[in-house]
Write a protein that holds these residues in place. Sequence first.
Motif, mmCIF file in Angstrom:
data_model
loop_
_atom_site.group_PDB
_atom_site.id
_atom_site.type_symbol
_atom_site.label_atom_id
_atom_site.label_comp_id
_atom_site.label_asym_id
_atom_site.label_seq_id
_atom_site.Cartn_x
_atom_site.Cartn_y
_atom_site.Cartn_z
ATOM 1 N N TRP A 219 1.207 -1.489 -0.290
ATOM 2 C CA TRP A 219 0.275 0.181 0.039
ATOM 3 C C TRP A 219 0.726 1.416 0.133
ATOM 4 N N ASP A 220 1.521 1.151 1.208
ATOM 5 C CA ASP A 220 2.399 2.316 1.223
ATOM 6 C C ASP A 220 3.288 2.887 -0.031
ATOM 7 N N SER A 221 4.116 1.985 -0.543
ATOM 8 C CA SER A 221 5.020 1.925 -1.640
ATOM 9 C C SER A 221 4.345 2.699 -2.829
ATOM 10 N N GLY A 222 2.640 2.747 -3.577
ATOM 11 C CA GLY A 222 2.446 3.020 -3.965
ATOM 12 C C GLY A 222 2.153 2.436 -5.413
ATOM 13 N N LYS A 223 2.621 0.944 -5.072
ATOM 14 C CA LYS A 223 2.656 0.452 -6.003
ATOM 15 C C LYS A 223 1.163 0.303 -7.072
ATOM 16 N N PHE A 224 -0.067 0.576 -6.362
ATOM 17 C CA PHE A 224 -1.212 0.096 -6.955
ATOM 18 C C PHE A 224 -2.248 1.628 -7.275
ATOM 19 N N SER A 225 -1.149 2.418 -6.886
ATOM 20 C CA SER A 225 -1.559 4.364 -6.602
ATOM 21 C C SER A 225 -2.267 4.103 -8.270
ATOM 22 N N GLU A 226 -2.523 3.891 -9.172
ATOM 23 C CA GLU A 226 -2.213 4.505 -10.719
ATOM 24 C C GLU A 226 -3.469 3.799 -11.202
ATOM 25 N N ILE A 227 -4.021 2.688 -10.776
ATOM 26 C CA ILE A 227 -5.513 1.612 -10.873
ATOM 27 C C ILE A 227 -6.103 2.011 -9.597
ATOM 28 N N ILE A 228 -5.857 1.681 -8.287
ATOM 29 C CA ILE A 228 -6.889 2.235 -7.650
ATOM 30 C C ILE A 228 -7.483 3.110 -8.043
ATOM 31 N N ALA A 229 -6.867 4.967 -8.509
ATOM 32 C CA ALA A 229 -7.132 5.809 -9.025
ATOM 33 C C ALA A 229 -8.323 5.686 -10.344
ATOM 34 N N GLU A 230 -8.023 4.713 -11.543
ATOM 35 C CA GLU A 230 -8.142 4.374 -12.074
ATOM 36 C C GLU A 230 -9.890 3.551 -12.009
ATOM 37 N N VAL A 231 -10.085 3.033 -10.931
ATOM 38 C CA VAL A 231 -11.317 1.580 -10.375
ATOM 39 C C VAL A 231 -11.596 2.902 -9.764
ATOM 40 N N SER A 232 -11.824 3.596 -8.955
ATOM 41 C CA SER A 232 -11.920 4.512 -8.561
ATOM 42 C C SER A 232 -13.490 5.574 -9.111
ATOM 43 N N ASN A 233 -12.310 6.239 -9.958
ATOM 44 C CA ASN A 233 -12.739 6.965 -11.194
ATOM 45 C C ASN A 233 -14.059 6.391 -11.606
ATOM 46 N N LYS A 234 -13.588 4.940 -12.308
ATOM 47 C CA LYS A 234 -15.054 4.391 -12.632
ATOM 48 C C LYS A 234 -16.487 4.182 -11.622
ATOM 49 N N LEU A 235 -16.063 4.499 -10.538
ATOM 50 C CA LEU A 235 -16.981 3.548 -9.545
ATOM 51 C C LEU A 235 -17.497 5.083 -9.199
ATOM 52 N N ARG A 236 -16.904 6.149 -9.205
ATOM 53 C CA ARG A 236 -17.894 7.333 -8.757
ATOM 54 C C ARG A 236 -18.291 7.840 -10.421
ATOM 55 N N HIS A 237 -17.770 7.483 -11.306
ATOM 56 C CA HIS A 237 -18.969 7.959 -12.296
ATOM 57 C C HIS A 237 -19.705 6.790 -12.949
ATOM 58 N N ASN A 238 -20.324 6.238 -12.959
ATOM 59 C CA ASN A 238 -21.077 4.819 -13.037
ATOM 60 C C ASN A 238 -21.390 4.981 -14.459
ATOM 61 N N GLU A 239 -21.438 6.148 -14.878
ATOM 62 C CA GLU A 239 -22.343 5.598 -16.573
ATOM 63 C C GLU A 239 -21.577 4.174 -17.740
ATOM 64 N N PRO A 240 -22.164 3.721 -17.734
ATOM 65 C CA PRO A 240 -21.632 2.465 -18.297
ATOM 66 C C PRO A 240 -20.926 3.081 -19.763
ATOM 67 N N GLN A 241 -19.991 2.750 -20.576
ATOM 68 C CA GLN A 241 -19.057 3.208 -22.275
ATOM 69 C C GLN A 241 -20.239 1.967 -22.958
ATOM 70 N N ILE A 242 -20.982 2.342 -23.334
ATOM 71 C CA ILE A 242 -21.358 1.462 -24.509
ATOM 72 C C ILE A 242 -20.706 2.016 -25.742
ATOM 73 N N ASN A 243 -20.235 0.998 -26.871
ATOM 74 C CA ASN A 243 -19.767 1.001 -28.211
ATOM 75 C C ASN A 243 -19.958 1.912 -29.047
ATOM 76 N N GLN A 244 -21.126 1.229 -29.825
ATOM 77 C CA GLN A 244 -22.131 0.830 -30.399
ATOM 78 C C GLN A 244 -23.218 0.728 -30.259
ATOM 79 N N SER A 245 -23.804 1.602 -29.432
ATOM 80 C CA SER A 245 -24.951 1.857 -28.707
ATOM 81 C C SER A 245 -26.670 2.035 -29.574
ATOM 82 N N VAL A 246 -26.654 0.941 -29.789
ATOM 83 C CA VAL A 246 -28.147 1.009 -30.459
ATOM 84 C C VAL A 246 -29.722 1.045 -29.223
#
Length: 681
Positions: A219-246
């Motif tokens: 944890w304190d090494s910052g080893k997972f900082s980047e993916i934690i930020a990415e996952v947390s951002n997705k969880l906060r902004h929950n709208e799904p990305q639909i590639n070719q939505s119909v």
Amino acid sequence: MRRSFLIIYSFVFVIFIGQACIRKPGEKIVTIDLLLKEMTDRDGLAKLPQNNFKLKQASSYSRKSIAPDEEGWFDNADASQYVRTDTIGGRIEHVLMDVDGPGAIVRFWSTWHAQQFSMGTLRFYFDNSPIPQIEGQISDIISANKYVGAPLSQTTSPFLENGGWFSGHNLYFPLPYAKHCKVTYQKADESINDVLYYQINYRKYEPGTLVESYTKGDWDSGKFSEIIAEVSNKLRHNEPQINQSVVTQLKGVMKPGASLSASIEGEQAIKKVVVKLEAEQVEQALRSTVISMEFDGKPTVWVPVGDLFGIGYKISPSKSWLSTVEENGEMSLFFPMPFQQSAKITIHNFGKVDVELVMLEMHYEAWNWDGQSLYFHANWRNYPDFNTSEKRDVNYVSISGKGKYVGDVLTLFNDSYDWWGEGDEKIYVDGESFPSTFGTGTEDYYGYAWCSVVDFSLPFIAQPSGDGNRSPGLTVNSRWRSLDVIPFEQSLKFDMEIWHWGNTQIDYSPTTFWYGTKDARVEVMEDVDGVKIPVKFPERFEGEGFKVSRITGGEVITQAFLSYNWSARNHLLWQGIKKGDELEVYFYSEKERKGQLKAVFTQAPDYATADVLLNGDLIFKDLDLYNSELGLKELFFKNGRIKKGKNIVKLIVKDANGAGESPNKFGLDYILVLADRIFNN
């Protein structure tokens, strides 16, 4: 020396290659990165797991609960029940969990009764190491983890009770281990009363599964900082990305007994469903209007609209990883729903009045159906006027076949001022005689604690309405599963205890969400009579249930004292205020109410004077809440009117009352219209 090194290297290489060769197709080495990516992979919900595992739970459930036919099955002593107590290096460590790997902790919930408990030390020992890889104060690890951050480490909305802050504490950051895991707790003071509740959900992978263990300092090494930020951002902004939505749409007015349908052809997956209704009584429409779905000719979904979107029968804004409800009544669901040839969605009006379907949208795109793909299911059960005098288990769902369990919503109306949710979840997988998931209380299962009436919505848990937790009213709880999904090969049975502090009646309606193969089935599919039953409403409007729409100073909290006689043992407290500060809060009524209005406020030495307005009308001018001791002040207004729909209460802080105090608080207990009484001066 070089030769020895080459021999050792070759030996290790052969072992690694050998292990890799015996992995099944699609299996991957389980790492923290892999698990975090899986957490936000919605499409993965609709597929069989890449690495086979069983989901289990270690908890402080009462050890007197041995079997359904034996005394103690409903015992409520589910705090501080440990596996055992170890002495390590002179320390007394209470063992919460001690299991062999390969595995991974995927959810850790806890709460405690005293401040000293948040200062106790939690330790994680991985792979039989005598040295803990994680060590620190329990709150700093579970809910205030500075390395992980919210929403992976977070409390539910806390509230003030008996002078202390109370909350449910949740950690969703995955902690994998290759061989073994032991979790212990050391009290800050061994002499204090021992009240610690905990639930630890963990995956038990098949033998031979390769797992990369959490190591000390990750944890304190910052080893997972980047993916934690990415996952947390997705969880906060929950709208799904639909590639070719119909988009396929439905709209129109449905007469009683009528329905509207739409179909989609091809190998597709619905990724987003949006619904908005309007009716003379929207609350009843949310219950009496039902969505059903068929995939490849198989009926899999039959649920009232409000329950499907996680709000019961009251429009309550909420935002989670798999659903969103806006204040204007627009509801969205983000479960992937794949199919091979066709899908049909139908909306039925089983009510007595017209319902306007303002919109029903299905956003979908192509899906590559394969042997891992599963069908989406959602099922509703109803237990109206359930008598709570006898404790017993009720069934959320019983499934036969193969699939995975992914979440649930509980909608209930409580008829009393007593707490309803002491009952434990009991989940049986593949014919277990004793549940592999045995909980410590319904509120704990849904991530909060202490009968909290405070509304909250987090990615995986939500309480959009908590009005019925300590008073007559509606409560809605939801839990969406990600890493803690429950796979099953043959069957799954989910029971929940009804364990109420009072002898009363409740309306109790769980909705369950799961995926299964085409052969998977449930015992109960439709309940037309159940959705026709009129929904219930509270007679009074509790201040702690009001929502803040505008505030210019101070803060609003829910304050509770179990020993004090507020109507629901809590009130709305506006604190830290000064002259000129304004507060606007709002509540909803299902109908217009006229007559004598009664309002109850809190008095105390440091309480202020304020004007009180209801929907723009001044109902109490210069309301002085000073009193030499804590008390309640009842006031009446002759011609009270509460509108159907949204009602706004406005408070304006006035001058101090001259009593020599420093008034900086205002308390509101409840508002009630007494239509059958006449006010006399």
